[in-house]
Design a protein around this motif. Sequence first.
Motif: not given
Ligand SMILES: C[S@@+](CC[C@H](N)C(=O)[O-])C[C@H]1O[C@@H](n2cnc3c(N)ncnc32)[C@H](O)[C@@H]1O
Length: 81
Positions: A15, A17, A20-23, A40, A59-62, A78, A80
């Motif tokens: 995952d 992003c 909170p860890g729902a997935f 991450v 950490v930035d995933f990219f 997810t 956006h």
């Molecule tokens: C809608 S939440 C994700 C929900 C998560 N997948 C779950 O199962 O609960 C979006 C997340 O993306 C993270 N995020 C945004 N840009 C990011 C990036 N460049 N690298 C890593 N995480 C990022 C945000 O900090 C946020 O926690």
Amino acid sequence: MIQALEPTPLDYWLDPCIGPGAFVARLREKGVSGDRIVGVDIDPTTGDEDPICDTIRGVDFFQWCRETKQRFTKIVATLHM
Ligand SMILES: C[S@@+](CC[C@H](N)C(=O)[O-])C[C@H]1O[C@@H](n2cnc3c(N)ncnc32)[C@H](O)[C@@H]1O
């Protein structure tokens, strides 16, 4: 979404992003072991599922994905728009 990806015991999940860890919670309900899940997130705030899986925060995933040698069979995230 998790069910559509047809989890198997040998999958290695990402995952990118984790938030909170729902997935991750759903994966655990499906019987996926936490040591087969990497999460991450750019946000350093700890989530409930962090201790369960291999979590990398602040950490930035990219950036991370260009450097990691880890490879995955399933990725769940997810989007956006
Ligand atoms: C809608 S939440 C994700 C929900 C998560 N997948 C779950 O199962 O609960 C979006 C997340 O993306 C993270 N995020 C945004 N840009 C990011 C990036 N460049 N690298 C890593 N995480 C990022 C945000 O900090 C946020 O926690």
